[in-house]
Design a protein around this motif. Structure first.
Motif, PDB file in Angstrom:
ATOM      1  N   GLU A 186      11.533  -7.980  40.512  1.00 40.46           N
ATOM      2  CA  GLU A 186      12.170  -7.729  41.808  1.00 40.46           C
ATOM      3  C   GLU A 186      12.921  -8.963  42.281  1.00 40.46           C
ATOM      4  OE1 GLU A 186      10.094  -4.527  44.409  1.00 40.46           O
ATOM      5  OE2 GLU A 186       9.416  -6.480  45.118  1.00 40.46           O
ATOM      6  N   GLU A 187      12.361 -10.138  41.961  1.00 46.34           N
ATOM      7  CA  GLU A 187      12.920 -11.390  42.454  1.00 46.34           C
ATOM      8  C   GLU A 187      14.243 -11.756  41.790  1.00 46.34           C
ATOM      9  OE1 GLU A 187      10.213 -12.667  39.024  1.00 46.34           O
ATOM     10  OE2 GLU A 187      10.350 -11.045  40.508  1.00 46.34           O
ATOM     11  N   VAL A 188      14.606 -11.087  40.690  1.00 41.00           N
ATOM     12  CA  VAL A 188      15.913 -11.344  40.074  1.00 41.00           C
ATOM     13  C   VAL A 188      16.815 -10.110  40.127  1.00 41.00           C
ATOM     14  CG1 VAL A 188      15.090 -13.190  38.577  1.00 41.00           C
ATOM     15  CG2 VAL A 188      15.015 -10.814  37.756  1.00 41.00           C
ATOM     16  N   GLY A 189      16.359  -9.066  40.799  1.00 41.84           N
ATOM     17  CA  GLY A 189      17.174  -7.859  40.923  1.00 41.84           C
ATOM     18  C   GLY A 189      17.133  -6.965  39.703  1.00 41.84           C
ATOM     19  N   LEU A 190      16.000  -6.956  38.992  1.00 39.27           N
ATOM     20  CA  LEU A 190      15.854  -6.089  37.824  1.00 39.27           C
ATOM     21  C   LEU A 190      16.019  -4.635  38.244  1.00 39.27           C
ATOM     22  CD1 LEU A 190      15.147  -6.407  34.768  1.00 39.27           C
ATOM     23  CD2 LEU A 190      12.790  -5.863  35.391  1.00 39.27           C
ATOM     24  N   ALA A 191      16.875  -3.903  37.511  1.00 38.06           N
ATOM     25  CA  ALA A 191      17.149  -2.509  37.849  1.00 38.06           C
ATOM     26  C   ALA A 191      16.327  -1.569  36.982  1.00 38.06           C
ATOM     27  CB  ALA A 191      18.635  -2.218  37.649  1.00 38.06           C
ATOM     28  N   ASN A 192      16.370  -0.290  37.317  1.00 39.41           N
ATOM     29  CA  ASN A 192      15.750   0.722  36.476  1.00 39.41           C
ATOM     30  C   ASN A 192      16.467   0.827  35.137  1.00 39.41           C
ATOM     31  OD1 ASN A 192      13.898   1.660  38.493  1.00 39.41           O
ATOM     32  ND2 ASN A 192      14.124   3.717  37.642  1.00 39.41           N
TER      33      ASN A 192
END
Length: 555
Positions: free
Chosen positions: A395-401
């Motif tokens: 979440e802290e690096v903007g990981l997407a689905n």
């Protein structure tokens, strides 16, 4: 897990928020009492810790088989917390929540076949003990996902229970001669049944046939569950996240008989007392995906145990929805109303467990369309509220689905760098990486001051630098009526008072004036382009650029 889901006030501080109401100058409405949430009672570590949820299979592979494991996780602990409060290159989290690591036939592990064995893909019990020792050395705690609502249908207990009507473990599960045809409690109009046929009888499994529910009304089962908890506490665990906590003990069909039963609450009181007797500072975190009034009941009584005699932390699913809505729409009115409802519903002194998403949700970056400003706002909201915030790995690096619609796509491998294996593995990853890995990676964001990772690090550092932010009460300064393009609140602890202001929109916004005591303001966190907090005749005001957050200690 993955399945269909369907206050004592703070002392008066001689301060008020200057906000307009719906009255008229000649006939003003009476001022509503401010929304205030008391600080969590007691000084237990979990009442203000920042938790980090890890899916071990997707975090770090140490042996090249494409699957994350406990040795791999150990090798990445310094990224999470290096144990040195003076460094700024670690995330700074206080505790890890490991999704299921027990032996299981599935990739996700929520169908356990051996509660005392680590999944062979992840390592050994000795690896777990080493993880706990290394985490503790860095000042972090470790909690385990404990799934006791059900086991796998392949568990030896169930195999024996199903073998004969006279089996010694027959009553370890619920059996019926007929299909009682109870619809799932989250879909009472379903034609499906929670009873499943096997060997001429039917057994109860609320989620699916591969996960038969344990019968916790059987004393031997209850004692075995408590023994298993003791086993892992003895191996270094600091508590448990409790899956499907609403569904433990069923008394009949329908919603009333399959969820939130008095027998379920009675069991949690008994289980919590046992855990306290073994390890007094261990924490129990409940997954109760439901409404605010029902979640509130799972804290139990606060009369004898500060923070509640059932589950000390309960995930705040309704607030999570409102936080993401505020970040997406630029309107925080839903957050203000939810805080007001919590004030009236939650027992005084309990600790909230706010979060944005977890392994059952579409990831934040996907829900917000990768909008960097909105992602920054979501992070800022989460990490400035009171309680014990939970972050989902990546979440802290903007990981997407991922690109599929299954649950695996919500649990894709962590992206550490731009190498072929993303720093996650030297082999072929167990599941494909999510799109956007060129920017949603640790290496690309670590040394970038304006990155999402830098914001998470900065917010967690600011939180730990202030007892008011870390463990204090909250006084809402934004009105609970009308649209809220900015969200402001005061965090308090003793004499310390910290003003937090969020601009939720994509444009410049001015917030205030807030009639708060104080002659000067010390910046704890602010975007480089944020305006200064100014004290005028009517109080403090600030102009913030798009999606900016300012945090000031008032003196």
């Amino acid at each position: 897990m993955s399945h269909p889901r369907s206050l004592r006030f703070l002392p008066a501080l001689a301060l008020t928020a200057c906000i307009s109401g719906p009255g008229t100058p000649d006939n003003p409405l009476p001022a509503r009492p401010p929304v205030e949430l008391a600080p969590p009672a007691g000084d237990a570590w979990h009442r203000h810790a920042v938790f980090y949820e890890v899916f071990v299979r997707s975090f770090q592979d140490s042996n090249g088989d494409g699957k994350g494991d406990l040795p791999g996780l150990i090798s990445r602990l310094d990224y999470l917390n290096d144990g040195d409060p003076n460094t700024t290159t670690d995330l700074g989290v206080d505790a890890l929540w490991l999704m299921p690591v027990f032996d299981s036939p599935s990739y996700h592990g929520y169908d356990v076949v051996d509660y005392e064995r680590i999944h062979p893909d992840y390592g050994t019990v000795e690896d777990f003990e080493r993880l706990c020792a290394e985490a503790h050395r860095r000042g972090m705690r470790v909690i385990l996902d404990l799934v006791i609502n059900h086991s796998s249908s392949q568990h030896p207990w169930f195999v024996e229970s199903a073998s004969s009507r006279t089996s010694a473990k027959r009553d370890w599960y619920q059996w019926s001669d007929t299909d009682l045809a109870w619809a799932p409690p989250w879909d009472l109009f379903s034609r499906g049944s929670t009873w499943h046929k096997l060997n001429g009888a039917y057994y109860y499994g609320v989620f699916w046939s591969g996960m038969p529910d344990l019968n916790l009304r059987t004393a031997a089962v209850s004692e075995e569950v408590k023994r298993i908890a003791s086993f892992w506490l003895g191996k270094g665990a600091d508590g448990f996240r409790l899956d499907a906590a609403r569904y433990l003990i069923e008394t009949s069909g329908g919603l009333v008989g399959q969820a939130d039963t008095p027998e379920t609450h009675a069991f949690w009181k008994e289980f919590a007392a046992h855990v306290r007797s073994v390890k007094p500072d261990a924490v129990l975190v409940g997954e109760n995906w439901t409404t605010t009034p029902t979640i509130a009941t799972y804290y139990g009584s606060t009369a004898q145990v500060p923070g509640g005699d059932e589950l000390q932390l309960n995930f705040n699913f309704p607030l999570a929805e409102e936080l993401l809505k505020a970040a997406r729409t630029g309107d925080g009115s839903g957050v203000t109303l939810k805080l007001a409802e919590m004030r009236t519903r939650y027992p005084v002194g309990v600790a909230d467990a706010p979060f944005l998403t977890n392994h059952d949700h579409v990831r934040v970056a996907t829900q917000l369309g990768g909008n960097t400003g909105q992602l920054a706002t979501a992070a800022s909201l989460l990490l400035t509220l009171q309680g014990s915030p939970f972050l989902y790995y990546g979440e802290e690096v903007g990981l997407a689905n991922g690109t599929s619609n299954n649950d695996e796509a919500k649990r894709t491998p962590m992206v550490w760098d731009a190498s072929a294996g993303a720093g996650f593995t030297t082999g072929t990853p167990w599941f494909s990486f999510s799109p956007g890995r060129e920017s949603a990676q640790v290496a690309a964001q670590s040394n970038a001051p304006g990155s999402l990772l830098s914001r998470y690090r900065g917010l967690i550092r600011a939180r730990h630098a202030s007892e008011a932010l870390d463990r204090g009460g909250l006084r809402l300064l934004t009105s609970t009526e009308g649209r809220a393009p900015t969200l402001a609140f005061l965090r308090t602890w003793g004499e310390e008072r910290v003003l937090v202001v969020h601009n939720l929109t994509g444009g410049t916004e001015t917030a205030g004036p807030f009639a708060l005591e104080g002659e000067s303001a010390e910046v704890l966190f602010a975007a480089p382009s944020a305006g200064s907090l100014v004290r005028g005749d009517s109080g403090w005001s600030v102009t913030l650029p798009a999606h900016a957050t300012g945090i000031w200690r008032l003196r």
